[in-house]
Design a protein around this motif. Structure first.
Motif, short mmCIF file in Angstrom:
data_model
loop_
_atom_site.label_atom_id
_atom_site.label_comp_id
_atom_site.label_asym_id
_atom_site.label_seq_id
_atom_site.Cartn_x
_atom_site.Cartn_y
_atom_site.Cartn_z
N ARG A 36 -32.14 -43.56 3.11
CA ARG A 36 -33.55 -43.36 2.78
C ARG A 36 -33.98 -44.29 1.64
NH1 ARG A 36 -34.93 -38.48 0.87
NH2 ARG A 36 -37.07 -38.74 1.61
N ILE A 37 -33.09 -44.53 0.69
CA ILE A 37 -33.40 -45.48 -0.38
C ILE A 37 -33.62 -46.87 0.21
CG2 ILE A 37 -32.38 -46.72 -2.34
CD1 ILE A 37 -31.07 -44.01 -3.12
N LEU A 38 -32.74 -47.28 1.10
CA LEU A 38 -32.81 -48.62 1.68
C LEU A 38 -34.02 -48.82 2.58
CD1 LEU A 38 -29.05 -49.15 2.63
CD2 LEU A 38 -30.26 -50.02 0.61
N GLY A 93 -27.05 -43.62 -2.91
CA GLY A 93 -27.63 -42.29 -2.72
C GLY A 93 -26.96 -41.18 -3.50
N HIS A 94 -25.99 -41.51 -4.34
CA HIS A 94 -25.29 -40.46 -5.07
C HIS A 94 -26.17 -39.87 -6.17
CE1 HIS A 94 -21.22 -40.00 -3.58
NE2 HIS A 94 -21.20 -41.30 -3.33
N PHE A 137 -28.52 -31.65 1.66
CA PHE A 137 -28.54 -32.96 1.03
C PHE A 137 -27.23 -33.68 1.31
CE2 PHE A 137 -27.56 -35.97 -2.32
CZ PHE A 137 -28.74 -36.67 -2.47
N ASP A 138 -27.32 -34.95 1.66
CA ASP A 138 -26.14 -35.76 1.94
C ASP A 138 -26.34 -37.14 1.32
OD1 ASP A 138 -23.62 -36.39 3.67
OD2 ASP A 138 -25.06 -37.96 4.20
N HIS A 139 -25.37 -37.60 0.54
CA HIS A 139 -25.58 -38.86 -0.18
C HIS A 139 -25.65 -40.07 0.75
CE1 HIS A 139 -21.10 -39.20 0.02
NE2 HIS A 139 -21.36 -40.49 0.03
#
Length: 389
Positions: free
Chosen positions: A134-136, A104-105, A126-128
């Motif tokens: 969310r990506i996963l 998420g970076h 925003f938080d990595h």
């Protein structure tokens, strides 16, 4: 010296045959365990490939030798596997969590995240770590039957709780847990705890390596540090004529070994004290089971303070940080004001968003997914009047 562990699993290790499953049921692989499959899905994801061109401290054009998010993730995974084998834990799960932790970076390392978080303050921030989740679970769009990667409960738990229990989860994670509870108030598996500390080991030591090679500080600057100084002296005494690159590598190698040995010793002490017999005993332990000794934690804190002052706030890094923040901030404002400058798919998402908050999240997702190189080029094409499209 620690002896290699035998090929046996501890009773408190996560067993892929006893996984709590996936949110969306699907047939498992006949040739891979559930955790091996999770690892493979992470490695084959688009977000993982982009880590090759995302930096941690240096932006990409500072040189191609310095570590990227991808090389860092691979190094964390290697350390996590080694530690897990010694402790009888599931190596595949530890590796999966390690490989996923940086997905998420944003581009430009922490400078990019700070800029994107600042731009998003009116829209939820925003938080990595949340972006990784969310990506996963949502953003990775590769599979015909679901969004995200549909990972096992154990891998998702490790991804969100690798640093410990979460008492105030961010909105997406909280909503997800309303439907599939990841038990955020408990500790994660020992495998996830290993991945978290493997990240610390890799991060600090490899920043020493990069910082020395970049000339941001010197060997003499490091000699006063309680963890690093004795190792520097030891290497110098044994190899007085060794050329600098080999000398640096030997020092970093020994530092990593010291931290791994300390972690194994303290973790075994805690395991003997708590005597867990199941993975749930690890989750309910009330504190981390995988840990450094008190002395190593203090040494690690001193090293972090040194790196913060001498590397992350070095004037050369500050110059790049300023550029990175400007690129991210200006791209965010542009896409919010003029969503018609976004690529077609992202433009449609932004223009059909029901609120400014949702539009901002679409824009943030797009920018967060950029590599350093892509972000610089996108900014140049829009803000440089002489740039070709």
């Amino acid at each position: 010296m620690t002896r290699p562990a035998e090929n046996s699993s501890a009773p408190y290790a996560c067993d892929p045959a006893k996984t709590r499953g996936r949110r969306l049921s699907e047939a498992e692989s006949p040739t891979r365990t559930a955790f091996q499959r999770d690892r493979d899905r992470i490695v084959h994801s688009g977000a993982f490939r982009k880590l090759q061109y995302k930096t941690q401290v240096f932006v990409y054009h500072e040189g191609d030798y310095y570590r990227t998010r991808l090389t860092h993730s691979l190094e964390v995974a290697q350390i996590a596997r080694s530690i897990s084998r010694q402790l009888g834990l599931n190596e595949d799960l530890a590796e999966a969590v390690a490989l996923a932790h940086d997905l998420g970076h944003t581009p430009f390392g922490h400078a990019g995240e700070d800029a994107l978080d600042g731009a998003m303050q009116a829209y939820g921030g925003f938080d990595h770590n949340e972006q990784t989740f969310r990506i996963l679970t949502e953003l990775e769009a590769r599979y015909a039957e679901f969004d995200g990667l549909n990972l096992t409960w154990e891998t998702l738990e490790g991804a969100v709780k690798h640093n410990g229990p979460l008492t105030d989860p961010r909105p997406h994670l909280a909503t997800f847990c309303d439907h599939w509870d990841l038990e955020l108030d408990g500790w994660p598996s020992a495998e996830a705890q290993v991945a978290a500390l493997a990240d610390d080991i890799a991060y600090n030591n490899h920043d020493i390596d990069d910082g020395l090679r970049a000339g941001l500080f010197t060997v003499e600057d490091l000699s006063a540090l309680p963890l690093v100084g004795p190792v520097l002296e030891e290497v110098q005494d044994r190899y007085p004529r060794l050329e600098l690159p080999r000398w640096i590598h030997e020092t970093i190698r020994r530092l990593i070994n010291l931290m791994v040995e300390d972690l194994l010793g303290e973790t075994r002490r805690r395991l003997a004290e708590q005597a867990p017999s199941t993975v749930d005993d690890i989750r309910k332990a009330g504190r981390a089971v995988v840990a450094f000794s008190e002395t190593m934690r203090e040494n690690d804190r001193v090293l972090r303070d040194f790196l913060f002052t001498r590397m992350y706030r070095h004037y050369l890094v500050n110059r790049q940080t300023l550029k990175a923040r400007r690129v991210v901030s200006e791209l965010f404002q542009l896409y919010m004001d003029q969503p018609n400058t976004l690529p077609a798919e992202w433009r449609q998402r932004a223009e059909t968003a029901d609120s400014a908050r949702l539009r901002a999240r679409v824009v943030a997702d797009y920018i967060a997914g950029m590599t350093d190189r892509y972000a610089l080029e996108a900014h140049r094409k829009v803000f440089d009047p002489y740039a070709r499209f």
